[in-house]
Motif scaffolding. Structure first.
Motif, PDB file in Angstrom:
ATOM      1  N   ARG A  67       0.812  -1.211   0.000  1.00 47.09           N
ATOM      2  CA  ARG A  67       0.000   0.000   0.000  1.00 47.09           C
ATOM      3  C   ARG A  67       0.849   1.266   0.000  1.00 47.09           C
ATOM      4  O   ARG A  67       0.485   2.263  -0.641  1.00 47.09           O
ATOM      5  N   ILE A  68       1.987   1.281   0.695  1.00 50.91           N
ATOM      6  CA  ILE A  68       2.800   2.502   0.754  1.00 50.91           C
ATOM      7  C   ILE A  68       4.030   2.422  -0.149  1.00 50.91           C
ATOM      8  O   ILE A  68       4.918   3.259  -0.063  1.00 50.91           O
ATOM      9  N   GLY A  69       4.066   1.424  -1.014  1.00 57.14           N
ATOM     10  CA  GLY A  69       5.120   1.372  -2.022  1.00 57.14           C
ATOM     11  C   GLY A  69       6.473   0.907  -1.542  1.00 57.14           C
ATOM     12  O   GLY A  69       7.478   1.146  -2.205  1.00 57.14           O
ATOM     13  N   ARG A  74      12.329  -1.177  -9.407  1.00 54.65           N
ATOM     14  CA  ARG A  74      12.674  -1.698 -10.732  1.00 54.65           C
ATOM     15  C   ARG A  74      13.742  -0.802 -11.351  1.00 54.65           C
ATOM     16  O   ARG A  74      13.491  -0.077 -12.308  1.00 54.65           O
ATOM     17  N   LEU A  75      14.920  -0.855 -10.790  1.00 59.36           N
ATOM     18  CA  LEU A  75      16.023  -0.005 -11.245  1.00 59.36           C
ATOM     19  C   LEU A  75      17.297  -0.824 -11.372  1.00 59.36           C
ATOM     20  O   LEU A  75      17.565  -1.687 -10.533  1.00 59.36           O
ATOM     21  N   ARG A  76      18.071  -0.513 -12.391  1.00 57.24           N
ATOM     22  CA  ARG A  76      19.414  -1.080 -12.489  1.00 57.24           C
ATOM     23  C   ARG A  76      20.343  -0.338 -11.533  1.00 57.24           C
ATOM     24  O   ARG A  76      20.079   0.824 -11.188  1.00 57.24           O
ATOM     25  N   PRO A  77      21.427  -0.963 -11.088  1.00 57.02           N
ATOM     26  CA  PRO A  77      22.311  -0.307 -10.103  1.00 57.02           C
ATOM     27  C   PRO A  77      22.803   1.063 -10.536  1.00 57.02           C
ATOM     28  O   PRO A  77      22.890   1.989  -9.716  1.00 57.02           O
ATOM     29  N   TRP A  78      23.117   1.219 -11.835  1.00 61.75           N
ATOM     30  CA  TRP A  78      23.659   2.499 -12.284  1.00 61.75           C
ATOM     31  C   TRP A  78      22.604   3.606 -12.276  1.00 61.75           C
ATOM     32  O   TRP A  78      22.930   4.799 -12.325  1.00 61.75           O
ATOM     33  N   ALA A  79      21.316   3.227 -12.216  1.00 69.10           N
ATOM     34  CA  ALA A  79      20.260   4.238 -12.261  1.00 69.10           C
ATOM     35  C   ALA A  79      20.138   5.008 -10.949  1.00 69.10           C
ATOM     36  O   ALA A  79      19.693   6.165 -10.947  1.00 69.10           O
ATOM     37  N   TRP A  80      20.532   4.404  -9.839  1.00 73.79           N
ATOM     38  CA  TRP A  80      20.389   5.077  -8.539  1.00 73.79           C
ATOM     39  C   TRP A  80      21.185   6.384  -8.466  1.00 73.79           C
ATOM     40  O   TRP A  80      20.597   7.444  -8.172  1.00 73.79           O
ATOM     41  N   PRO A  81      22.499   6.361  -8.720  1.00 73.87           N
ATOM     42  CA  PRO A  81      23.225   7.650  -8.666  1.00 73.87           C
ATOM     43  C   PRO A  81      22.752   8.635  -9.717  1.00 73.87           C
ATOM     44  O   PRO A  81      22.755   9.849  -9.478  1.00 73.87           O
ATOM     45  N   LEU A  82      22.304   8.134 -10.874  1.00 83.80           N
ATOM     46  CA  LEU A  82      21.813   9.038 -11.914  1.00 83.80           C
ATOM     47  C   LEU A  82      20.558   9.773 -11.452  1.00 83.80           C
ATOM     48  O   LEU A  82      20.433  10.995 -11.635  1.00 83.80           O
ATOM     49  N   GLY A 188       7.715  12.198  -7.715  1.00 82.86           N
ATOM     50  CA  GLY A 188       6.547  11.408  -8.076  1.00 82.86           C
ATOM     51  C   GLY A 188       6.805  10.534  -9.291  1.00 82.86           C
ATOM     52  O   GLY A 188       6.403   9.359  -9.320  1.00 82.86           O
ATOM     53  N   PHE A 189       7.464  11.094 -10.290  1.00 82.22           N
ATOM     54  CA  PHE A 189       7.805  10.311 -11.486  1.00 82.22           C
ATOM     55  C   PHE A 189       8.736   9.162 -11.123  1.00 82.22           C
ATOM     56  O   PHE A 189       8.561   8.030 -11.604  1.00 82.22           O
ATOM     57  N   VAL A 190       9.734   9.438 -10.277  1.00 82.74           N
ATOM     58  CA  VAL A 190      10.694   8.406  -9.881  1.00 82.74           C
ATOM     59  C   VAL A 190       9.975   7.258  -9.164  1.00 82.74           C
ATOM     60  O   VAL A 190      10.230   6.078  -9.439  1.00 82.74           O
ATOM     61  N   ALA A 191       9.080   7.604  -8.245  1.00 81.49           N
ATOM     62  CA  ALA A 191       8.347   6.571  -7.511  1.00 81.49           C
ATOM     63  C   ALA A 191       7.475   5.740  -8.455  1.00 81.49           C
ATOM     64  O   ALA A 191       7.425   4.508  -8.354  1.00 81.49           O
ATOM     65  N   TRP A 192       6.793   6.404  -9.379  1.00 82.92           N
ATOM     66  CA  TRP A 192       5.928   5.675 -10.320  1.00 82.92           C
ATOM     67  C   TRP A 192       6.740   4.810 -11.269  1.00 82.92           C
ATOM     68  O   TRP A 192       6.438   3.629 -11.473  1.00 82.92           O
ATOM     69  N   ARG A 193       7.798   5.375 -11.818  1.00 86.18           N
ATOM     70  CA  ARG A 193       8.576   4.651 -12.832  1.00 86.18           C
ATOM     71  C   ARG A 193       9.323   3.464 -12.228  1.00 86.18           C
ATOM     72  O   ARG A 193       9.458   2.415 -12.869  1.00 86.18           O
ATOM     73  N   SER A 194       9.804   3.612 -10.991  1.00 86.01           N
ATOM     74  CA  SER A 194      10.564   2.537 -10.353  1.00 86.01           C
ATOM     75  C   SER A 194       9.656   1.525  -9.660  1.00 86.01           C
ATOM     76  O   SER A 194      10.110   0.438  -9.280  1.00 86.01           O
ATOM     77  N   GLY A 195       8.388   1.889  -9.462  1.00 87.00           N
ATOM     78  CA  GLY A 195       7.471   1.003  -8.772  1.00 87.00           C
ATOM     79  C   GLY A 195       7.720   0.914  -7.284  1.00 87.00           C
ATOM     80  O   GLY A 195       7.247  -0.014  -6.622  1.00 87.00           O
ATOM     81  N   SER A 196       8.437   1.882  -6.730  1.00 90.27           N
ATOM     82  CA  SER A 196       8.794   1.841  -5.310  1.00 90.27           C
ATOM     83  C   SER A 196       8.967   3.257  -4.791  1.00 90.27           C
ATOM     84  O   SER A 196       9.425   4.156  -5.515  1.00 90.27           O
ATOM     85  N   VAL A 197       8.635   3.442  -3.512  1.00 94.44           N
ATOM     86  CA  VAL A 197       8.828   4.747  -2.890  1.00 94.44           C
ATOM     87  C   VAL A 197      10.272   4.950  -2.441  1.00 94.44           C
ATOM     88  O   VAL A 197      10.697   6.092  -2.189  1.00 94.44           O
TER      89      VAL A 197
END
Length: 208
Positions: A67-69, A74-82, A188-197
């Motif tokens: 419910r709270i994400g 759904r991110l590759r490791p290199w996407a986090w610092p980006l 908001g986009f990051v949370a939606w696109r990654s599927g996680s808060v």
């Protein structure tokens, strides 16, 4: 010659006193801003956010983590610092658009950021906690984890992300909240696109 040496020594001593006084004022200003950020009202507000999220998640028929994400991103490791680096970029790019409509941010808000930028020594971890980490966790769990998740299910991704971003801005007050719209929409986009808060929490805290 002796008088000249004495005059220079007096000037240097006066400059040293002025420098120490400026440093003292900066430390006092930083401490004041941090105390305001950590005062009872602010802390209770963040605590209220967490209690609200926990209560709503507990009452939901959907498992509370879902419910709270709080699910794997759904991110590759290199996407986090980006994503972290792009968060302040989103704010910098979007800010001129907001300023065209509303003018520059309030002077007291700019002064706070200037003061916090001078934090050093033992004040740095305090600033990271009360200005960065705590709001990042509490606000993202509420606005992106719970509120946006429900809005996206009801109205779709675009409207859900946008409405949650607007609610986030309104919660920060009319004089300041509007200037947070770019970074709010980005989180908001990051949370939606990654599927996680979780990535949104990281981006929010990093930007703060």
């Amino acid at each position: 010659c002796a008088r000249e040496i004495l005059r220079r020594a007096q000037n240097e001593a006066e400059e040293a006193r002025e420098r120490l006084e400026r440093e003292r004022r900066y430390r006092d200003d930083i401490a004041r801003v941090l105390l305001e950020a950590a005062d009872s009202r602010t802390s209770l507000a963040k605590l209220a956010d967490l209690v609200l999220v926990a209560s709503a998640a507990w009452a939901s028929p959907v498992p509370w983590r879902e419910r709270i994400g709080l699910r794997p991103a759904r991110l590759r490791p290199w996407a986090w610092p980006l994503l972290l680096v792009l968060t302040p970029v989103a704010q910098v790019v979007g800010m001129p658009i907001i300023q065209l409509a509303l003018g520059p941010p309030p002077e007291d808000v700019l002064r706070r950021f200037e003061i916090l930028g001078d934090a050093s020594g033992g004040l740095v971890p305090v600033a990271l906690l009360v200005v960065g980490l705590l709001p990042g966790i509490a606000e993202e769990l509420l606005f992106r984890g719970y509120v946006q998740g429900r809005l996206v299910l009801r109205f779709g991704a675009g409207a859900g992300v946008g409405l949650a971003a607007l609610l986030f801005c309104l919660a920060h007050g009319p004089s300041y909240g509007a200037y947070l719209l770019p970074v709010s929409a980005w989180c908001g986009f990051v949370a939606w696109r990654s599927g996680s808060v979780v990535p949104a929490v990281a981006c929010h805290a990093f930007n703060n």
